[in-house]
Design an enzyme around this catalytic site. Structure first.
Site, mmCIF file in Angstrom:
data_model
loop_
_atom_site.group_PDB
_atom_site.id
_atom_site.type_symbol
_atom_site.label_atom_id
_atom_site.label_comp_id
_atom_site.label_asym_id
_atom_site.label_seq_id
_atom_site.Cartn_x
_atom_site.Cartn_y
_atom_site.Cartn_z
ATOM 1 C CE LYS A 1 29.843 30.111 29.278
ATOM 2 N NZ LYS A 1 29.167 28.879 28.380
ATOM 3 C CB SER B 1 35.731 31.404 48.634
ATOM 4 O OG SER B 1 37.126 30.914 48.732
#
Length: 425
Positions: free
Chosen positions: A135, A95
């Site tokens: 988004k 991540s």
């Protein structure tokens, strides 16, 4: 001859003093608000020492997206070349760690290490879930792609780290043009990057000395407090200490509660959920109100529920983060378990308080109990009796000899009224 030896000795120390230096900083565990400060401080230290490079050792399950962006910004604006290194063997840079690695000037991994799984996730009261908002996804994809493009790395892999949770080991990352170097240790890493051109300079790192950067005491404390699990525990303990302090003043629990809550909020970067604070305040008010009601009932249960729920929600849930799923599951369990356990403990404590409050006064319970005289007692004089191992002053309407069993029939202030056991019904 002595002069020549002195010159050679001076030259030796001069060469040692001016030899290449490399600074190493470690980013272990979660990327927190303290992590970006540690990287920034290490870069400043490396620049001050005119170091050849800064090595960032990555071994992390991920972390805050905002803090990851700050670290990337510090790396890009620093004149010191930055080498990202997933290390040691078996380490992972998932991540946030993957995005930081992509942003470094030279990306490297030790054998048997893994990078990837960079899809943003959020933690809710029901559990963890990937963020599907286009988004946010598109923003993280653009961040990863641009950093890969900037350093001539595989843009497609950078995108799939986010969109498909792609995972790569060191060999796959090397073959896929995601990293530049595979090295089992720092010494070999410095040899392999020697001669590479980074930020307008040619690295001179072969055989260079390297030193681990030790963060300042302030950053070490902040890094400790920034651990999400510890910060949440501090909040929970502080909340319950404050409740006990307000309901049972005089023991300092309220002071400890305020300090613990403050440290927890500092650790979370002052990310406060107003609704959670309202629930906690409401729960505390209900518990205090419950103390003035006849029995422990629905009001107390509602207060405990509000505090437990508010404690869970006060951590920054729902905010986009770059964590591995395994870490998020551990974090969620770590948050829920203490909240539930402390909630039951609080319920038990309040129950005990209410039981004591409704208990029959001890003064009334001694009537009818048996004691033994120590002195002679007459209608005109008092004497001592032994009752449950304690000495009490007693009086009687009759004469009672010492070492006589008597029954307590009343109490006049601190004086017991007794009667001979033989004369009692």
């Amino acid at each position: 001859m002595r002069f020549l030896f002195s010159c050679l000795l001076f030259l030796f120390f001069f060469v040692q003093a001016t030899s290449a230096q490399v600074v190493v900083v470690e980013l272990k565990n979660t990327i927190t608000p303290a992590s970006d400060d540690i990287v920034n401080e290490a870069l400043g230290n490396a620049q001050l020492e005119n170091a050849e490079a800064l090595i960032i050792i990555l071994n992390t399950p991920g972390g805050s997206l905002e803090d990851t962006k700050k670290i990337i910004e510090y790396i890009e604006t620093s004149p010191v070349p930055v080498i990202g290194y997933v290390y040691p063997k078996g380490a992972t840079a998932w991540s946030a760690g993957t995005l930081i690695l992509l942003a470094t000037d030279i990306a490297s991994m030790a054998p048997n290490t893994i990078i990837g799984s960079a899809q943003p996730v959020e933690m809710t009261a029901e559990g963890t879930r990937p963020i599907e908002d286009d988004k946010i996804i598109n923003a993280v994809v653009a961040l990863a792609e641009e950093r890969a493009r900037q350093h001539g790395r595989n843009v497609t892999a950078a995108r799939e780290f986010v969109t498909k949770n792609l995972n790569l080991n060191a060999e796959q990352a090397m073959n896929g043009d995601v990293i530049e170097v595979i090295s089992p240790n720092i010494e070999e890493l410095l040899i392999k990057v020697d001669g590479m051109k980074v930020k307008g300079r040619i690295l001179n790192t072969s055989g260079a000395d390297y030193t681990y950067y030790a963060p300042s005491l302030r950053l070490m404390l902040l890094n400790l407090l920034s651990d999400p699990i510890l910060a949440s525990l501090l909040l929970l303990v502080g909340i319950y200490s404050l409740v006990f302090g307000l309901t049972s003043p005089g023991y300092g629990a309220e002071v400890f509660g305020v300090i613990s809550i403050s440290l927890g909020l500092i650790g979370l970067g002052f990310s406060i959920n107003i609704a959670a604070l309202f629930l906690i305040a409401l729960g505390m008010a209900l518990l205090v109100f419950e103390l003035y009601t006849p029995s422990f009932g629905l009001i107390g249960i509602a207060g405990i529920a509000c505090i437990v729920l508010g404690s869970i929600l006060i951590v920054p849930l729902g905010y986009p983060g770059l964590y591995s799923p395994e870490f998020l599951s551990t974090l969620l369990i770590s948050l829920l378990a203490p909240a539930i356990i402390l909630g039951f403990f609080l319920a038990f404590a309040v129950y005990k308080v209410m039981k004591i409050r409704t208990k029959k006064p001890a003064i009334g319970e001694i009537i009818g109990d048996i004691s033994e005289t120590i002195d002679a007692i007459t209608p005109e004089t008092t004497g001592y009796v032994r009752y449950q191992g304690e000495y009490w002053i007693a009086k009687s309407r009759e004469r009672i000899e010492p070492k006589t069993k008597v029954v307590i029939i009343g109490k006049d202030g601190a004086v017991l009224i007794v009667k001979s056991l033989q004369g009692s019904p």
